[in-house]
Write a protein that holds these residues in place. Structure first.
Motif, PDB file in Angstrom:
ATOM      1  N   TYR A 135       0.834  -1.207   0.000  1.00  0.00           N
ATOM      2  CA  TYR A 135       0.000   0.000   0.000  1.00  0.00           C
ATOM      3  C   TYR A 135       0.868   1.257   0.000  1.00  0.00           C
ATOM      4  O   TYR A 135       0.627   2.201  -0.766  1.00  0.00           O
ATOM      5  CB  TYR A 135      -0.918  -0.023   1.218  1.00  0.00           C
ATOM      6  CG  TYR A 135      -1.664   1.266   1.445  1.00  0.00           C
ATOM      7  CD1 TYR A 135      -2.736   1.627   0.631  1.00  0.00           C
ATOM      8  CD2 TYR A 135      -1.273   2.139   2.461  1.00  0.00           C
ATOM      9  CE1 TYR A 135      -3.407   2.820   0.833  1.00  0.00           C
ATOM     10  CE2 TYR A 135      -1.941   3.329   2.670  1.00  0.00           C
ATOM     11  CZ  TYR A 135      -3.015   3.665   1.854  1.00  0.00           C
ATOM     12  OH  TYR A 135      -3.671   4.856   2.051  1.00  0.00           O
ATOM     13  N   LYS A 136       1.879   1.259   0.871  1.00  0.00           N
ATOM     14  CA  LYS A 136       2.755   2.434   0.942  1.00  0.00           C
ATOM     15  C   LYS A 136       3.507   2.650  -0.366  1.00  0.00           C
ATOM     16  O   LYS A 136       3.684   3.801  -0.817  1.00  0.00           O
ATOM     17  CB  LYS A 136       3.738   2.281   2.098  1.00  0.00           C
ATOM     18  CG  LYS A 136       3.071   2.412   3.464  1.00  0.00           C
ATOM     19  CD  LYS A 136       4.080   2.245   4.584  1.00  0.00           C
ATOM     20  CE  LYS A 136       3.410   2.409   5.944  1.00  0.00           C
ATOM     21  NZ  LYS A 136       4.366   2.235   7.061  1.00  0.00           N
ATOM     22  N   GLU A 137       3.965   1.548  -0.981  1.00  0.00           N
ATOM     23  CA  GLU A 137       4.650   1.670  -2.268  1.00  0.00           C
ATOM     24  C   GLU A 137       3.714   2.261  -3.321  1.00  0.00           C
ATOM     25  O   GLU A 137       4.099   3.152  -4.096  1.00  0.00           O
ATOM     26  CB  GLU A 137       5.154   0.304  -2.726  1.00  0.00           C
ATOM     27  CG  GLU A 137       6.350  -0.211  -1.937  1.00  0.00           C
ATOM     28  CD  GLU A 137       6.819  -1.564  -2.442  1.00  0.00           C
ATOM     29  OE1 GLU A 137       6.144  -2.117  -3.349  1.00  0.00           O
ATOM     30  OE2 GLU A 137       7.840  -2.073  -1.936  1.00  0.00           O
ATOM     31  N   ARG A 138       2.488   1.749  -3.350  1.00  0.00           N
ATOM     32  CA  ARG A 138       1.526   2.244  -4.336  1.00  0.00           C
ATOM     33  C   ARG A 138       1.179   3.704  -4.076  1.00  0.00           C
ATOM     34  O   ARG A 138       1.019   4.496  -5.014  1.00  0.00           O
ATOM     35  CB  ARG A 138       0.255   1.387  -4.290  1.00  0.00           C
ATOM     36  CG  ARG A 138       0.487  -0.074  -4.657  1.00  0.00           C
ATOM     37  CD  ARG A 138       0.856  -0.230  -6.124  1.00  0.00           C
ATOM     38  NE  ARG A 138       1.287  -1.570  -6.439  1.00  0.00           N
ATOM     39  CZ  ARG A 138       0.471  -2.589  -6.693  1.00  0.00           C
ATOM     40  NH1 ARG A 138      -0.827  -2.406  -6.634  1.00  0.00           N
ATOM     41  NH2 ARG A 138       0.965  -3.773  -7.003  1.00  0.00           N
ATOM     42  N   VAL A 139       1.039   4.052  -2.791  1.00  0.00           N
ATOM     43  CA  VAL A 139       0.745   5.446  -2.452  1.00  0.00           C
ATOM     44  C   VAL A 139       1.889   6.352  -2.894  1.00  0.00           C
ATOM     45  O   VAL A 139       1.674   7.442  -3.446  1.00  0.00           O
ATOM     46  CB  VAL A 139       0.487   5.593  -0.939  1.00  0.00           C
ATOM     47  CG1 VAL A 139       0.475   7.065  -0.529  1.00  0.00           C
ATOM     48  CG2 VAL A 139      -0.841   4.955  -0.570  1.00  0.00           C
TER      49      VAL A 139
END
Length: 207
Positions: free
Chosen positions: A164-168
């Motif tokens: 999620y953090k990577e995608r964000v």
């Protein structure tokens, strides 16, 4: 004791007033209970009589009919070869032997029953122990499985959080880049617009 009767207090007084009974010995129940006086019923000294021949004593046992009879009965009713006649002493001995055999069988059965009860109790205890251990193992296995599932849960949550953090981050970077390009495009459009306005003014001044 002479009359072989138990008396109340009133009868005892009347007993003592009669001339023929004044010499009779009378004892209290307390004396009998304490053992000071031993009561012996006269009925035990009487020889039982035959019901069919009242003048005859019962002194023979018919083993076939399992009946105590008198000498007259042995001739009149139990005289044929089908009847097995024995003396009372022998009959008593046989009866005693049968009773002893029955007592022995009952004692043996009682011992076997007690053994069976003990085995049943032991088996029940084993069953209870197996049941308790099985429940314990099931609970322990369930706890282990739950622990594994929890570990896997935490692992998946961490992985999901990382993705999620990577995608964000990627989304924010793309958004920032798009915003930058939009801003640059707006600047270029503004420059082109200003350039067009300048040329328009220059053209109008020539004419």
């Amino acid at each position: 004791m002479d009359c072989d009767h138990f008396l109340c207090q009133e009868c005892q007084k009347a007993h003592g007033r009669m001339t023929l009974m004044k010499s009779h010995k009378i004892y209290t129940l307390a004396q009998l209970r304490s053992g000071e006086i031993v009561y012996k019923s006269k009925l035990r000294e009487e020889v039982p009589k035959c019901g069919k021949h009242p003048d005859q004593n019962l002194n023979v046992y018919c083993d076939t009919c399992e009946q105590v009879i008198c000498l007259a009965c042995t001739v009149l009713h139990h005289g044929n070869q089908k009847h097995s006649l024995i003396g009372l002493s022998e009959a008593f001995g046989k009866c005693k032997k049968k009773v002893e055999e029955l007592v022995s069988k009952v004692s043996k059965s009682k011992t076997e029953l007690n053994t069976t009860i003990e085995k049943t109790c032991t088996t029940r205890k084993k069953l209870d122990n197996v049941f308790a251990n099985t429940k314990k193992k099931i609970s322990e296995k369930a706890d282990q499985e739950v622990a594994v599932i929890r570990q896997e849960e935490q692992k998946l949550l961490k992985e999901t959080d990382r993705i999620y953090k990577e995608r964000v981050t990627m989304f924010e970077a793309a958004q920032a880049n798009n915003s930058k390009e939009v801003t640059q495009t707006e600047h270029k459009l503004e420059e082109v617009k200003q350039l067009m306005n300048q040329r328009a003014r220059m053209t109008s001044s020539l004419f």
